[in-house]
Design an enzyme around this catalytic site. Structure first.
Site, PDB file in Angstrom:
ATOM      1  N   TYR A  84      61.369  71.858 -10.366  1.00  0.00           N
ATOM      2  CA  TYR A  84      62.531  72.157 -11.203  1.00  0.00           C
ATOM      3  C   TYR A  84      63.166  73.486 -10.804  1.00  0.00           C
ATOM      4  O   TYR A  84      64.387  73.574 -10.607  1.00  0.00           O
ATOM      5  CB  TYR A  84      62.103  72.194 -12.669  1.00  0.00           C
ATOM      6  CG  TYR A  84      63.234  72.412 -13.633  1.00  0.00           C
ATOM      7  CD1 TYR A  84      64.149  71.404 -13.899  1.00  0.00           C
ATOM      8  CD2 TYR A  84      63.386  73.633 -14.292  1.00  0.00           C
ATOM      9  CE1 TYR A  84      65.200  71.610 -14.780  1.00  0.00           C
ATOM     10  CE2 TYR A  84      64.428  73.845 -15.183  1.00  0.00           C
ATOM     11  CZ  TYR A  84      65.331  72.828 -15.427  1.00  0.00           C
ATOM     12  OH  TYR A  84      66.368  73.031 -16.309  1.00  0.00           O
ATOM     13  N   ASP A 126      73.653  55.628 -11.167  1.00  0.00           N
ATOM     14  CA  ASP A 126      72.384  56.232 -10.764  1.00  0.00           C
ATOM     15  C   ASP A 126      72.708  57.336  -9.771  1.00  0.00           C
ATOM     16  O   ASP A 126      73.129  57.049  -8.637  1.00  0.00           O
ATOM     17  CB  ASP A 126      71.483  55.168 -10.135  1.00  0.00           C
ATOM     18  CG  ASP A 126      70.161  55.725  -9.629  1.00  0.00           C
ATOM     19  OD1 ASP A 126      69.928  56.947  -9.757  1.00  0.00           O
ATOM     20  OD2 ASP A 126      69.355  54.936  -9.089  1.00  0.00           O
TER      21      ASP A 126
END
Length: 263
Positions: free
Chosen positions: A168, A60
């Site tokens: 983003y 992760d």
């Protein structure tokens, strides 16, 4: 830097552009450590390519302990194979679009922003910093005393972000800005830093686009008149590894495409 008999750490390597890079570097003789959250995919790739030169760690990238465990395990693998670390390629990334304020005048949740920033930016910085002690201590190679290269994934959104890409574009713009800083910080060690900014590429992220969005993007393509493919991206990564003069730059990989302000 030669690819053969060097180790490459690739996060997000079990799918999309990361997977294309894994396959290409492996084909050219590299040893690949794949870091990804999707264990089933990662295990399948090691089975496909063979365990002699590939290894997978369920990771992760938003968790420092998870990244640390993967880096430590990769370092142990490198000690066994005696194939030095050649490149760090943080390719894990997400899109998750959303405007800062919606049509009901409600602000976007910080959880949605953090989800993108933690994977696309924090995860990149965390992986790089944890890997660097293993790269700065490798034996430099002639003739330039090079030790390795960091290859990050930016985006055309870093140059011409579209509506709904606040998080983003911010994350990919940060990668673009980080590139020269890393190149300057690490020059004393013989380590290069570059980033690649793909535009509309075939990937898991773009596969989630609606048909309307897809058609709109295809209209602004210049040449070639198609989305980029994983092989195109992987070839650029390979060039970044092999060409020592590529350093401190964010390279647009977009076929002259410029993203429109409206879809």
């Amino acid at each position: 830097m030669h690819i053969k008999d060097r180790t490459f750490i690739i996060s997000g390597g079990a799918s999309g552009l990361g997977l294309a890079t894994v396959r290409d570097l492996h084909f050219h003789g590299g040893y690949i450590s794949i870091l990804d959250l999707h264990a089933e995919n990662g295990i399948a790739i090691v089975r496909e390519l063979g365990p002699e030169r590939t290894i997978f760690f369920e990771t992760d990238v938003t968790s420092t302990p998870s990244l640390q465990a993967a880096v430590d395990s990769t370092a142990a693998w490198i000690a066994q194979t005696a194939k030095p670390l050649g490149a760090i390629i943080p390719a894990a990334g997400v899109g998750n679009p959303g405007k800062l304020i919606d049509r009901h005048n409600e602000p976007i949740s910080m959880a949605q922003l953090d989800f993108v920033l933690n994977i696309n930016l924090r995860g990149v910085l965390d992986l790089i910093r944890l890997c660097l002690p293993h790269m700065t201590t490798t034996i430099p190679t002639a003739p330039d005393n090079e030790r390795g290269v960091i290859i990050m994934v930016s985006s055309s959104a870093a140059f011409d972000g579209q509506p709904g890409q606040a998080a983003y574009a911010a994350s990919k713009g940060a990668i673009r800005s980080l590139t020269l800083v890393l190149a300057r910080d690490l020059a004393q060690y013989g380590i290069r830093a570059v980033s690649i900014a793909p535009s509309y590429f075939e990937s898991n992220m773009t596969a989630q686009m609606s048909e309307k969005v897809r058609r709109s993007l295809e209209k602004v393509l210049e040449f070639p008149k198609r989305p980029g493919k994983g092989e195109d991206f992987a070839r650029m990564v390979r060039g970044c590894v092999e060409n020592v003069m590529l350093n401190g730059e964010c390279i647009r990989l977009d076929g002259a495409t410029r993203m429109p302000s409206k879809l």
